[in-house]
Design an enzyme around this catalytic site. Structure first.
Site, short mmCIF file in Angstrom:
data_model
loop_
_atom_site.label_atom_id
_atom_site.label_comp_id
_atom_site.label_asym_id
_atom_site.label_seq_id
_atom_site.Cartn_x
_atom_site.Cartn_y
_atom_site.Cartn_z
N CYS A 125 0.83 -1.26 0.03
CA CYS A 125 0.26 -0.09 -0.09
C CYS A 125 0.85 1.24 -0.07
CB CYS A 125 -1.11 0.20 1.11
SG CYS A 125 -0.16 -0.22 2.73
N HIS B 241 18.63 0.58 -0.97
CA HIS B 241 17.30 0.89 -0.71
C HIS B 241 16.20 -0.40 -0.42
CE1 HIS B 241 13.50 3.12 -1.60
NE2 HIS B 241 13.07 1.70 -2.12
N SER C 237 9.60 2.55 6.14
CA SER C 237 8.25 2.54 6.28
C SER C 237 7.67 3.76 7.11
CB SER C 237 7.82 1.28 6.98
OG SER C 237 8.25 0.02 6.52
N ALA D 34 -19.27 -3.45 19.19
CA ALA D 34 -19.00 -4.57 18.11
C ALA D 34 -18.48 -3.83 16.69
CB ALA D 34 -20.18 -5.14 17.80
N GLY D 35 -17.80 -2.65 16.87
CA GLY D 35 -17.34 -1.91 15.55
C GLY D 35 -16.13 -2.34 15.36
N SER E 69 -13.14 -1.80 18.03
CA SER E 69 -13.23 -3.04 19.11
C SER E 69 -12.66 -4.36 18.44
CB SER E 69 -14.69 -3.20 19.63
OG SER E 69 -15.24 -2.22 20.08
#
Lengths: 407, 262
Positions: A47, A89, A99, A176-177, A180
């Site tokens: 990413c 590199h 990073s 419960a998201g 969590s």
């Protein structure tokens, strides 16, 4: 000699809108390296970066091919590095020094995957094997990866600071998201088992509880479970407090002095701040945890200096190895020529010697050839490291008539 | 011979004390050097004690300085049980400077030289002096664990941002280990006191201040265990009580032996 070429973009200069244009799935990366891999190519796509590593005798042509392979409008932002700089590199990337969070561990796995999916030969094979070695070495010899780098990881590390081993501890997750779940998963990764997931909507609690191997609870029953819980992680969207100081105080009476760690990841906060004043209760909210993470990241940056020194050493070792490739063909030709002469002279003598004598002569001549060529081989490799390798290789070719038909 | 063994032991303990300081600043190599310093120092001191015992043909640590020498050896032996683990290295930061100071004091008082066997029987000395000193060594390590607990607990309460910097034992481990150490040390003290009391009854003698303070110390640690296992005292309260008991151990160990051994 094969040159090492790197073309890539990363989070340092390229915004996410452009990075996502060139991001590749594992399968796409495999296909791309198979297409570019003449003779060697590896694609590292995460990413934060998309990088193409190529090995080719013509560095400029390789660079052109790599740039053409990068889709989107990223060319002005792409960096191009060759040989030792490219190796340095990659070693920094594998060590986690490039990073966002210094020393993060995920990148090492991503480098390994890229290596496995790539088309590698002697140069990229050696480069990536050494990169994986550097990644492990830096993490083993410095403390760069020891401290937590996220709020959830810091919460789990705090739980270990209070309880030590988390196996067998009772963890109560309130809410419960996603937050969590992330916190719960961090605790699980450190050996904990989640006992309960409580939520206002029981269905959602049930869903997360199933994923975490826990039991679902309605929010009203949280107080009931408090005396048995060791860690409470709360992250609901409730506008007020989910747990008040009085509720925890009541639970403490049944706890017989066992400590209770409460992690409040919600904004607005779920747990009344006064809970922290209770004896044996440790309440950390999101600000406290962010403070802890900021401190651990500062420590990681301090360790990064030591890690950089290790990486530079390894890059220098790679440079010496790569330079020795300049003289490898000359050394191989020289040895082949010597072996050819030896075999020919042995063949001439074959009829004049007994089998035992022939074996003895074979052994002696092999030793003579090896001893005679040892020093020139070592000296040529040393000269290669000092960038005189090609001159020496040419001299050897000329002096021994390598590549010429023998008169 | 004993001189030849004393200095290397002191040097190794000193190296460990300094290395623990280095480990607190930057955990890693210094911690490992410290652990080796403790191990080597303890082995050399063991040899020193063996030579002392062989030369005296008995129990040569009945004097105040001699008992201090044995006490240091026992404290480090108790510390070595957990001290080699990286998380307990912080404990070494407290234990080793204390050990160095006491060991040097024992040397200054003549406790590390070729001792003479006491007029008391060896069995009595081993049971009385040996057990009481072993108990005190246990209480010393328990005090170290309790002090570390209070320091760590305070950092958690203050939400110290650097809480995760130093690898320290967990609160629960410190609390449990301190209690377990006291639970082992108290029976040793009890037995040591009983042996001393029996001899006092048989041979006569007066009940001195040292004995009184030792009995009070026994009472404090007895209360510690009773409150912990009876009333569920844990954490901060229990750590304070362990430290209160240790204050009495210091008094007994350093101040009053002058009267008891005279």
């Amino acid at each position: 000699m094969s040159r090492l070429v790197l073309v890539g973009i990363s989070h340092h200069r390229t915004p996410i809108e452009l990075r996502e244009q060139v991001a590749l799935t594992a399968e796409q990366a495999r296909q791309l390296t198979a297409r570019l891999g003449r003779p060697e190519a590896v694609c590292l796509s995460t990413c934060n970066r998309t990088e193409l590593y190529l090995a080719d005798v013509d560095a400029e042509a390789a660079e052109e091919r790599a740039l053409a392979a990068l889709a989107g409008d990223v060319h002005p932002l792409a960096y191009r590095l060759v040989d030792e700089a490219a190796a340095l590199h990659l070693f920094r990337v594998a060590a986690g020094l490039d990073s966002l969070v210094p020393g993060e561990g995920e990148i090492l796995g991503q480098v390994r995957t890229a290596f496995e999916l790539g088309t590698t030969g002697p140069l990229l094979g050696r480069l990536f094997r050494q990169a994986l070695h550097v990644g492990k070495k830096v993490r083993a010899q410095t403390a760069i990866a020891e401290s937590p780098a996220s709020v959830s990881a810091a919460a789990a590390a705090l739980a270990q600071q209070v309880f030590g081993e988390l196996a067998g501890r009772r963890i109560l997750v309130v809410g419960a998201g996603k937050v969590s779940e992330q916190a719960a998963r961090n605790l699980i990764s450190r050996g904990a088992e989640i006992s309960f997931v409580a939520n206002r909507t029981l269905d959602r609690a049930d869903e997360l509880a199933r994923r975490l191997g826990a039991e679902a609870l309605p929010l009203e029953r949280v107080e009931e479970e408090l005396p048995r819980a060791d860690v409470v992680v709360s992250s609901t969207s409730a506008p007020g407090f989910v747990l008040a100081r009085e509720q925890v105080e009541r639970a403490l009476r049944a706890r017989k002095g066992r400590p209770l760690l409460l992690i409040d990841l919600a904004v607005p906060r779920d747990l009344e701040p006064g809970i922290h004043e209770l004896d044996g209760c440790y309440l950390y909210d999101i600000d406290d945890l962010e403070g802890v993470v900021a401190e651990t990241l500062a420590a990681r940056r301090g360790e990064a200096e030591r890690a950089e020194a290790l990486v530079v050493e390894e890059a220098d070792e790679f440079r010496v190895w790569q330079a020795s490739l300049d003289v490898v063909p000359a050394i191989a030709s020289l040895r082949a020529r010597a072996e050819e002469i030896r075999a020919r002279e042995l063949a001439k003598a074959q009829n004049r010697l007994s089998e035992r004598e022939l074996r003895a002569v074979e052994s002696i001549t092999a030793q003579v050839v090896n001893k005679l060529l040892h020093l020139p081989t070592v000296r040529m490799k040393e000269a290669a490291a000092a960038s005189d390798g090609l001159v020496y290789a040419d001299a050897v070719r000329h002096l021994f008539g390598l590549g010429e038909d023998e008169a | 011979m004993v001189e030849l063994l004393f200095w290397p032991a002191l040097l190794a303990y000193g190296e460990a004390a300094v290395a623990y300081l280095g480990d607190a600043r930057r955990p890693g190599l210094a911690g490992r050097l410290a652990t080796w310093g403790v191990r080597i120092g303890w082995l050399v001191q063991t040899a020193l004690l063996a030579v002392q015992a062989a030369r005296a043909d008995g129990f040569p640590w009945a004097s105040w300085a001699g008992s201090l020498n044995l006490f240091v050896w026992l404290v480090i032996a108790a510390y070595l049980i957990w001290g080699c683990s990286a998380r307990f290295r912080l404990l070494g930061l407290g234990v080793m400077p204390l050990a160095v100071a006491l060991f040097a004091l024992a040397h200054a008082g003549g406790g590390t030289g070729t001792g003479r066997a006491s007029g008391y029987s060896n069995l009595f000395l081993v049971l009385h002096v040996g057990l009481v000193l072993a108990a005190f060594a246990g209480f010393t390590v328990a005090a170290g664990l309790s002090a570390l607990y209070l320091w760590q607990e305070r950092r958690l309460k203050r939400r110290d941002r650097s809480i995760l910097h130093l690898p320290a034992p967990s609160l629960l481990a410190l609390d449990e280990l301190a209690a377990r150490t006291i639970a082992v040390a108290l029976p040793a003290l009890t037995l040591g006191i009983v042996v001393g009391a029996l001899r006092l009854r048989d041979r006569g003698g007066s009940f001195d201040a040292l004995m009184a303070v030792t009995v009070v110390t026994w009472g404090v640690y007895g209360a510690f265990l009773a409150l912990r296992f009876g009333a569920g005292w844990r954490g901060r309260r229990s750590a304070y009580l362990a430290l209160a008991g240790f204050v009495l151990v210091i008094v007994v160990r350093l101040a009053l032996p002058v009267t008891h051994f005279s």
